[in-house]
Design an enzyme around this catalytic site. Structure first.
Site, short mmCIF file in Angstrom:
data_model
loop_
_atom_site.label_atom_id
_atom_site.label_comp_id
_atom_site.label_asym_id
_atom_site.label_seq_id
_atom_site.Cartn_x
_atom_site.Cartn_y
_atom_site.Cartn_z
N ARG A 48 -1.06 57.04 -2.55
CA ARG A 48 -0.32 58.23 -1.60
C ARG A 48 -0.27 56.53 -0.81
O ARG A 48 -0.76 55.49 -0.62
CB ARG A 48 -1.44 59.36 -0.94
CG ARG A 48 -2.84 59.22 -0.83
CD ARG A 48 -2.97 57.73 -0.26
NE ARG A 48 -2.99 58.41 1.27
CZ ARG A 48 -2.28 56.64 1.61
NH1 ARG A 48 -3.78 56.22 1.38
NH2 ARG A 48 -2.49 57.01 3.23
N GLY A 49 0.93 56.94 0.26
CA GLY A 49 0.81 55.79 1.51
C GLY A 49 1.92 55.76 1.41
O GLY A 49 2.86 55.49 0.01
N ALA A 50 3.11 55.23 1.74
CA ALA A 50 4.50 55.42 1.72
C ALA A 50 4.88 54.40 1.47
O ALA A 50 5.59 54.35 -0.17
CB ALA A 50 5.47 55.02 3.41
N ARG A 91 7.81 63.19 -4.56
CA ARG A 91 7.26 63.93 -3.04
C ARG A 91 8.46 63.47 -2.09
O ARG A 91 9.00 63.07 -2.25
CB ARG A 91 5.85 63.14 -2.29
CG ARG A 91 4.77 63.17 -2.78
CD ARG A 91 3.67 62.91 -2.34
NE ARG A 91 2.96 63.81 -1.17
CZ ARG A 91 2.68 62.71 -0.28
NH1 ARG A 91 1.63 61.59 -0.50
NH2 ARG A 91 1.42 63.44 0.53
N GLN A 198 -7.80 61.90 4.74
CA GLN A 198 -7.54 60.05 4.08
C GLN A 198 -7.56 58.83 5.34
O GLN A 198 -8.52 58.11 4.91
CB GLN A 198 -5.67 59.78 4.98
CG GLN A 198 -4.96 60.67 3.59
CD GLN A 198 -4.44 61.67 3.86
OE1 GLN A 198 -4.86 62.47 4.99
NE2 GLN A 198 -3.46 61.62 2.91
N ASP A 239 6.39 57.41 7.64
CA ASP A 239 6.31 57.98 6.32
C ASP A 239 8.15 57.62 6.08
O ASP A 239 8.69 57.57 5.19
CB ASP A 239 6.46 59.12 5.46
CG ASP A 239 4.81 59.27 5.24
OD1 ASP A 239 3.75 59.16 6.07
OD2 ASP A 239 4.63 59.21 3.91
N ASN A 249 5.30 60.88 10.34
CA ASN A 249 4.07 60.81 9.93
C ASN A 249 2.65 61.44 9.24
O ASN A 249 3.63 62.43 9.40
CB ASN A 249 3.38 59.16 10.62
CG ASN A 249 2.53 59.01 9.94
OD1 ASN A 249 2.31 58.43 9.07
ND2 ASN A 249 0.95 58.84 10.75
N LYS A 250 1.46 60.99 9.16
CA LYS A 250 0.74 63.21 9.05
C LYS A 250 0.75 63.38 9.76
O LYS A 250 1.00 62.61 10.96
CB LYS A 250 -0.76 61.24 8.67
CG LYS A 250 -1.73 62.28 8.03
CD LYS A 250 -1.53 63.36 6.87
CE LYS A 250 -0.53 62.88 5.50
NZ LYS A 250 -0.06 63.67 4.64
O1 MRU Z 1 -0.02 62.00 2.58
P1 MRU Z 1 0.65 60.85 2.70
O2 MRU Z 1 -1.31 60.50 2.75
O3 MRU Z 1 1.07 59.38 1.52
O4 MRU Z 1 0.70 60.12 3.93
C1 MRU Z 1 0.18 59.14 4.14
C2 MRU Z 1 0.66 58.49 5.73
O5 MRU Z 1 1.33 59.81 6.31
C3 MRU Z 1 0.93 57.10 5.99
O6 MRU Z 1 0.39 57.00 7.30
C4 MRU Z 1 2.13 56.46 6.46
O7 MRU Z 1 2.72 56.91 4.51
C5 MRU Z 1 2.01 54.82 6.51
S1 MRU Z 1 1.23 54.12 4.88
C6 MRU Z 1 1.61 52.55 5.40
#
Ligand code: MRU
Length: 347
Positions: A48-50, A91, A198, A239, A249-250
């Protein structure tokens, strides 16, 4: 230079990804050999994470091309098209996924006249390049962003935008790492980040591994700490950033940004150019993933909410550009992002 944990790695013709669902209790790599499996790994949050999702998707395409390496051209084309589709559906919010798939499609287009095995080789090379480039970009963002943090700064972050969310170094945590590397004494306040945790499970773990001082709080404690003068800056990842500078973002990031503005605390967003989506006019048009109710009603085997309760579980929110002090990109720091200074990044 800090060598960070590798969320994804290529081993013996397969993609291996740390299972981020079970960290920090267990540290283990799962192995992937085709696009459908990688798409499932993305959907279920093994990775996970963009930026990490983008890298995984690129490897998903490459793996499928290797599976089809000996197939006739027609079969290869149909199979690879299907791989792109299944990965694109994994996703919806992080634009890096689509950005990476577009890069892979462009490489395929450019070498489509070649023999199938050669196409497969080029796609794998490109997947490796996307990952290597991500680390270089994170280091560049780190160098630009580190200058924004004062020695001794107490920096609050939300979710995990660390090495685990990228091919290495991290975006928001990359800025913190780079600041530490140049000798600044930085301490981190990690929001727990309900419901997937996270912050508690991943950010806190990364910082503890590297002995960067970290304090874990639940999400609802951020305002209190800010009101007591205990937070000097906020840095988050993203994201997708819209053309006008709105930041997805999250879930919970928007709340932090509002609080930061209320308390006069700078709110920074570490944002590689691959996360900016100029085709989206403003944040209202960014697709927001809704995830399963079970993530909110409990965690793993422990269910704490009443059976039958209605649940909302949007995984992301949008912070309006006006609340963003600066975007930290690999091309430099963009103060008070708006349409014109964002568009200028691409000229
Ligand atoms: O649902 P996730 O864990 O994929 O969400 C991740 C985030 O929101 C991060 O802040 C974002 O992807 C940036 S990661 C460098």
């Amino acid at each position: 230079m800090t060598q960070t944990v590798q969320a994804l790695r290529w081993r013996d013709g397969r993609l291996e990804m740390i299972d981020q669902r079970v960290l920090p209790a267990r540290f283990e790599y799962l192995s992937y050999s085709n696009a459908v499996a990688v798409a499932q790994g993305i959907r279920s949050m093994v990775v996970r994470g963009a930026p990490a999702i983008g890298c995984a998707a690129a490897y998903g395409v490459a793996l499928e091309a290797l599976v089809l390496r000996s197939a006739p051209l027609g079969e290869f084309t149909v199979g690879l098209d299907a791989a792109f589709k299944v990965l694109a559906a994994s996703r919806p919010t992080a634009v890096n996924l689509f950005w990476a798939l577009n890069r892979m499609r462009a490489v395929w287009g450019a070498c489509s006249h070649e023999a199938v095995p050669a196409i497969a080789d080029r796609l794998l090379e490109q997947a490796h390049e996307i990952s290597a480039e991500d680390v270089r970009i994170n280091r560049a963002m780190g160098a630009h962003g580190a200058a924004l943090l004062a020695d001794g700064a107490r920096v609050l972050t939300h979710c995990n935008a660390g090495a685990l969310a990228t091919a290495g170094h991290g975006t928001a945590l990359g800025v913190i790492r780079s600041a530490v590397e140049v000798g600044k004494r930085i301490s981190v306040i990690a929001d727990e980040t309900r419901p997937f945790l996270q912050g508690a499970r991943l950010t806190a773990w990364e910082m503890v591994q590297e002995k960067i001082p970290v304090t874990l709080i639940t999400d609802n404690m951020a305002g209190h700490l800010m009101s007591r003068g205990e937070v000097d800056a906020v840095i988050v990842g993203t994201d997708r950033v819209a053309a006008n500078g709105d930041v997805a973002n999250k879930i919970g990031t928007y709340m932090v940004a509002v609080l930061a503005q209320r308390h006069g605390i700078p709110f920074y967003v570490a944002c590689p150019l691959s996360t900016i989506d100029l085709s989206v006019d403003d944040g209202g048009a960014i697709p927001i993933e809704e995830r399963a109710a079970e993530e909110v009603t409990g965690f793993r085997d422990c269910q704490w909410a009443a059976q039958g309760v209605q649940v909302r579980n949007p995984a992301f929110d949008v912070t309006p550009a006006e609340l963003v002090t600066a975007l930290i990109t690999e091309k430099g720091v963009v103060m008070q992002p708006h349409r014109a200074n964002i568009a200028a990044l691409f000229t």
